[in-house]
Design a protein around this motif. Structure first.
Motif, PDB file in Angstrom:
ATOM      1  N   UNK A 123       0.711  -0.864   0.111  1.00 17.11           N
ATOM      2  CA  UNK A 123       0.326   0.333  -0.314  1.00 17.11           C
ATOM      3  C   UNK A 123       0.489   1.133   0.303  1.00 17.11           C
ATOM      4  N   UNK A 124       0.831   2.182  -1.090  1.00 18.77           N
ATOM      5  CA  UNK A 124       1.402   3.023  -1.078  1.00 18.77           C
ATOM      6  C   UNK A 124       0.221   4.487  -2.075  1.00 18.77           C
ATOM      7  N   UNK A 125       0.978   5.085  -1.903  1.00 15.18           N
ATOM      8  CA  UNK A 125       0.237   6.685  -2.162  1.00 15.18           C
ATOM      9  C   UNK A 125      -0.660   6.240  -3.808  1.00 15.18           C
ATOM     10  N   UNK A 126      -0.090   5.503  -4.709  1.00 17.12           N
ATOM     11  CA  UNK A 126      -0.241   4.926  -5.771  1.00 17.12           C
ATOM     12  C   UNK A 126      -0.439   3.300  -5.922  1.00 17.12           C
ATOM     13  N   UNK A 127      -1.110   3.375  -4.971  1.00 15.65           N
ATOM     14  CA  UNK A 127      -1.186   1.963  -4.784  1.00 15.65           C
ATOM     15  C   UNK A 127      -3.660   2.212  -5.286  1.00 15.65           C
ATOM     16  N   UNK A 128      -3.492   1.105  -5.845  1.00 20.85           N
ATOM     17  CA  UNK A 128      -4.866   1.250  -7.051  1.00 20.85           C
ATOM     18  C   UNK A 128      -5.572   0.585  -6.269  1.00 20.85           C
ATOM     19  N   UNK A 129      -7.147   1.256  -5.802  1.00 19.92           N
ATOM     20  CA  UNK A 129      -8.124   0.987  -5.307  1.00 19.92           C
ATOM     21  C   UNK A 129      -9.268   0.988  -5.983  1.00 19.92           C
ATOM     22  N   UNK A 130     -10.020  -0.012  -5.826  1.00 19.21           N
ATOM     23  CA  UNK A 130     -12.015   0.019  -6.280  1.00 19.21           C
ATOM     24  C   UNK A 130     -13.002   1.269  -5.008  1.00 19.21           C
ATOM     25  N   UNK A 131     -13.316   2.189  -5.676  1.00 18.42           N
ATOM     26  CA  UNK A 131     -13.362   3.063  -5.356  1.00 18.42           C
ATOM     27  C   UNK A 131     -15.512   3.481  -5.575  1.00 18.42           C
ATOM     28  N   UNK A 132     -15.991   1.892  -5.543  1.00 20.09           N
ATOM     29  CA  UNK A 132     -17.283   2.390  -6.425  1.00 20.09           C
ATOM     30  C   UNK A 132     -18.230   2.467  -4.748  1.00 20.09           C
ATOM     31  N   UNK A 133     -18.951   3.426  -4.732  1.00 19.84           N
ATOM     32  CA  UNK A 133     -19.705   3.972  -3.258  1.00 19.84           C
ATOM     33  C   UNK A 133     -20.889   1.927  -3.950  1.00 19.84           C
ATOM     34  N   UNK A 134     -20.956   1.883  -1.973  1.00 22.22           N
ATOM     35  CA  UNK A 134     -21.111   0.414  -1.276  1.00 22.22           C
ATOM     36  C   UNK A 134     -20.870  -0.608  -2.290  1.00 22.22           C
ATOM     37  N   UNK A 135     -19.720  -0.149  -2.466  1.00 23.00           N
ATOM     38  CA  UNK A 135     -18.727  -1.924  -2.602  1.00 23.00           C
ATOM     39  C   UNK A 135     -18.107  -2.362  -1.457  1.00 23.00           C
ATOM     40  N   UNK A 136     -19.063  -3.939  -1.092  1.00 26.42           N
ATOM     41  CA  UNK A 136     -18.360  -4.753  -0.209  1.00 26.42           C
ATOM     42  C   UNK A 136     -17.378  -4.824   0.169  1.00 26.42           C
ATOM     43  N   UNK A 137     -16.726  -4.733   1.382  1.00 29.94           N
ATOM     44  CA  UNK A 137     -14.819  -4.561   1.549  1.00 29.94           C
ATOM     45  C   UNK A 137     -14.376  -6.389   1.492  1.00 29.94           C
ATOM     46  N   UNK A 138     -14.164  -6.600   1.190  1.00 30.18           N
ATOM     47  CA  UNK A 138     -13.291  -8.490   1.498  1.00 30.18           C
ATOM     48  C   UNK A 138     -12.307  -8.368   2.078  1.00 30.18           C
ATOM     49  N   UNK A 139     -12.543  -9.309   2.909  1.00 30.71           N
ATOM     50  CA  UNK A 139     -11.784  -9.715   3.819  1.00 30.71           C
ATOM     51  C   UNK A 139     -12.336  -9.643   4.711  1.00 30.71           C
ATOM     52  N   UNK A 140     -13.368  -9.453   6.049  1.00 30.47           N
ATOM     53  CA  UNK A 140     -13.567  -9.104   6.927  1.00 30.47           C
ATOM     54  C   UNK A 140     -14.574  -9.788   7.397  1.00 30.47           C
ATOM     55  N   UNK A 141     -15.307 -10.223   8.393  1.00 32.03           N
ATOM     56  CA  UNK A 141     -16.078 -11.512   8.998  1.00 32.03           C
ATOM     57  C   UNK A 141     -16.984 -10.426   9.498  1.00 32.03           C
TER      58      UNK A 141
END
Length: 703
Positions: free
Chosen positions: A368-386
């Motif tokens: 994770x750096x300042x130029x790491x790309x993420x999906x910024x869509x509204x209401x996108x379910x997070x991945x990896x959370x219980x």
């Protein structure tokens, strides 16, 4: 036993000295000029015959039910107190009314073995020499009740605006309850927990009276809690000075482990870090940028807007200016130190700090750096959370594939919710605590990424000052020096060790310059002065923030929606005075966000107060302050959320329009003539994961 007999023979009953020891407390500005004097003794001795019998008994029921039967001491309680003193376990009274009277009138508040032994011996002698009525009268006339009131007559006036002889049993029970914790139980300034404890103590007093057959059970059942009147500020403390003095008093009491009574007994000379000019500059900025634009007579919501701000020198930790509200007589709670409103997106830099500090990686293993790309869509379910979590972005805007830098600039909830999971929410909250946030008892849940906890401007100023000071822990201090009875008092250091590494802190600062250069904080952009900062707007627009800094000065500004009066809404919903309410519509704005009044107040104050322009000295190769990466090339707005938080599809791009919280032009500066970003040097990594259907727009925490 022999030693005790000798002690009993050699320790006399001294002359009463409590009155002689009570002095004023003096508060001074940083330049040594006097701001205020407090602690002048507010006491009027009344004869016990002037206090209704039922009210007298409330104090006995509260403190010492066996008062009329005992010999003036509680040997078990005193032994317990001695043991705690010797073992360093803190204070525990366990004292009878006679012992407390002796402590108040003949001795002092010192928590030492010698004083406790003297208290024991003198209490035995006083109980034999004086009647129980004389002792009770002395006790209720010497005790401290809060609000500067010593004795029951001053307390009756301070809390109920009447003489002691006119008090009801219910009112007397509240005054008796106050003696346990005057500041915590004062209804005007108590937290919800403090109010609960005060009511519990009040009920305890009355139930004890029934148990002792001093109060009829039927009358007890019919009693309702007697809410005291609003306090009147001491002379000279009606405006901002009152907030400053209270904050300084609280700091000294906390650092020196003092009770209200111990502090109010006087003898303190406290020099503050408050800079007289900066304090005036901050007040002027709030007045010009906010108060002058509100008209409660025309728009009722305008009366619900409260402002608080704290300004800190990050190099020293000194609180150089503080704004607590419209004035102590108008709003008793200080907005500078209250922590019952959400900091919203001003918490996002804490998440990024945790990611940088831990060298965290995305779900698919990319750093994770300042130029790491993420999906910024509204209401996108997070991945990896219980715990399922799919937060909306401001106004439901979906950004598709977006860099961390741009996500911070535009305050994209979806990105930082996923980042919190990638780092680990336990580590995010641990980092928040290391930076200076009170995270005790906070649930470790993804929703905390929206800044859903409570925080104060003082707290947020400390967190951002720690980032500004290259990761060294900064604890804001309003007290510069203090003496008691002429003796200097050691104060804690404001600057501590490394909370996070310099590299992590400087990288966050670099990213936050992008919020100002090309994001929601552009209202504070200046062509000559480097600025880092973050806006925040909470759910339902109940709070709005701008926390930002230059290399020399850190300031956090918060606006809070608080119902000025109780009322009923058009749909029949009851709103009580002091309740958290929306600020939407205030000043004619559809929404009061962090980019509006908070940013304008910050800019009007900072650019006047800070002096010559300066640049950040950053040890990092990340962020907007270095060479900000652009949005991924060749992408279009995404229509649905991704199940993969970090793998970008090849056919999406950020939206062309930013969220609705757009930044107004700064009142005192002009934007730079050159764009703050540079072209991309490499395309984003390809995507291999399709996007499922978007669950739809919505809004919660914003920029």
């Amino acid at each position: 036993m022999g030693a005790f007999v000798v002690l009993y023979l050699v320790v006399p009953v001294p002359q009463g000295n409590a009155q002689a020891k009570l002095q004023s407390n003096v508060f001074k500005y940083s330049d040594g000029t006097v701001m205020a004097r407090t602690g002048k003794v507010n006491r009027e001795i009344v004869d016990l015959s002037e206090v209704p019998r039922g009210v007298q008994r409330t104090f006995v029921a509260a403190e010492n039910k066996t008062f009329y039967k005992d010999q003036g001491v509680d040997l078990k309680g005193t032994a317990r107190g001695l043991f705690n003193t010797l073992s360093g376990k803190g204070r525990q009274s366990g004292s009878t009314i006679t012992q407390q009277y002796v402590k108040n009138y003949y001795l002092n508040q010192d928590q030492t073995v010698t004083r406790k032994l003297k208290e024991l011996v003198i209490s035995l002698k006083v109980d034999r020499q004086k009647s129980k009525d004389d002792i009770l009268a002395g006790y209720i006339n010497t005790s401290y009740y809060g609000r500067g009131a010593y004795g029951i007559q001053a307390a009756a006036q301070a809390y109920y605006g009447k003489d002691a002889r006119d008090l009801t049993v219910a009112q007397g029970a509240y005054l008796a309850a106050l003696l346990q914790a005057p500041n915590q139980y004062d209804w005007a300034i108590a937290t919800d927990e403090g109010k609960r404890l005060a009511k519990d103590r009040w009920n305890y007093v009355l139930d004890n009276m029934v148990e002792e057959h001093w109060l009829d059970a039927g009358k007890r059942q019919a009693m309702t809690f007697p809410v005291p009147q609003r306090p009147r500020a001491a002379a000279g403390l009606e405006g901002q000075d009152g907030y400053v003095v209270q904050a300084a008093k609280d700091e000294v009491m906390r650092d020196e482990h003092l009770t209200d009574a111990e502090f109010e007994s006087g003898g303190w000379t406290i020099t503050l870090n408050i800079d007289k000019k900066k304090e005036r500059d901050l007040q002027d900025a709030v007045q010009a940028q906010l108060n002058d634009r509100l008209d409660p007579k025309t728009r009722r919501v305008d009366g619900d807007v409260q402002a608080g701000a704290v300004s800190v020198d990050a190099r020293t930790g000194a609180v150089v200016a503080l704004y607590g509200g419209r004035g102590l007589t108008e709003h008793w709670t200080s907005n500078a130190t209250r922590r019952d409103y959400q900091p919203a997106s001003t918490f996002k830099p804490v998440i990024l700090a945790a990611a940088f500090e831990d060298h965290a990686k995305t779900q698919d293993g990319r750093p994770i750096t300042s130029d790491t790309i993420y999906n910024g869509n509204s209401r996108r379910p997070v991945v990896g959370s219980d715990i399922p979590f799919a937060p909306p972005n401001e106004d439901g805007v979906s950004y598709g594939q977006i860099t961390v830098q741009k996500a911070m600039n535009k305050s994209v909830n979806a990105v930082f919710a996923q980042m919190g999971i990638d780092v680990g929410m336990d580590r995010v909250l641990q980092t928040a605590g290391e930076l200076g946030m009170d995270v005790k008892d906070l649930p470790v849940v993804p929703a905390q990424t929206l800044g859903s906890m409570g925080a104060s401007p003082m707290e947020m100023a400390g967190i951002y000052a720690t980032l500004d000071h290259h990761g060294r822990k900064v604890t804001p201090q309003i007290v510069k020096s203090a003496t008691h009875q002429g003796a200097p008092v050691d104060l804690p250091e404001a600057i501590g060790g490394q909370a996070i590494s310099r590299e992590a802190a400087d990288a966050v600062t670099s990213v936050l310059t992008g919020v100002v250069n090309d994001g929601t904080g552009s209202a504070v952009r200046d062509p000559e002065q480097a600025v880092a900062g973050k806006t925040g707007t909470s759910d339902e627009n109940k709070s709005a923030w701008f926390s930002g800094y230059t290399p020399k000065l850190v300031t956090s500004v918060g606006l809070f929606g608080e119902a000025a009066k109780s009322r009923t809404t058009s749909d029949g919903k009851a709103i009580r005075q002091g309740q958290h309410v929306s600020m939407a519509g205030a000043g004619g704005l559809s929404r009061v966000d962090g980019a509006s009044w908070p940013a304008r107040i910050w800019a009007a104050y900072t650019f006047k107060a800070m002096g010559a322009p300066s640049d950040f000295d950053l040890d990092t190769d990340l962020g907007d302050g270095i060479a900000p990466p652009p949005d991924p090339a060749g992408s279009a707005p995404a229509q649905s959320p991704s199940q993969s938080p970090s793998a970008p599809p090849s056919d999406t791009a950020p939206p062309s329009a930013p969220p609705s919280e757009t930044a107004p032009p700064t009142p005192s500066t002009t934007p730079p003539s050159t764009p703050p970003t540079t072209p991309p040097t490499a395309p984003p990594p390809p995507s291999d994961s399709p996007l499922p259907n978007d669950p739809g727009p919505g809004r919660q925490d914003g920029n």
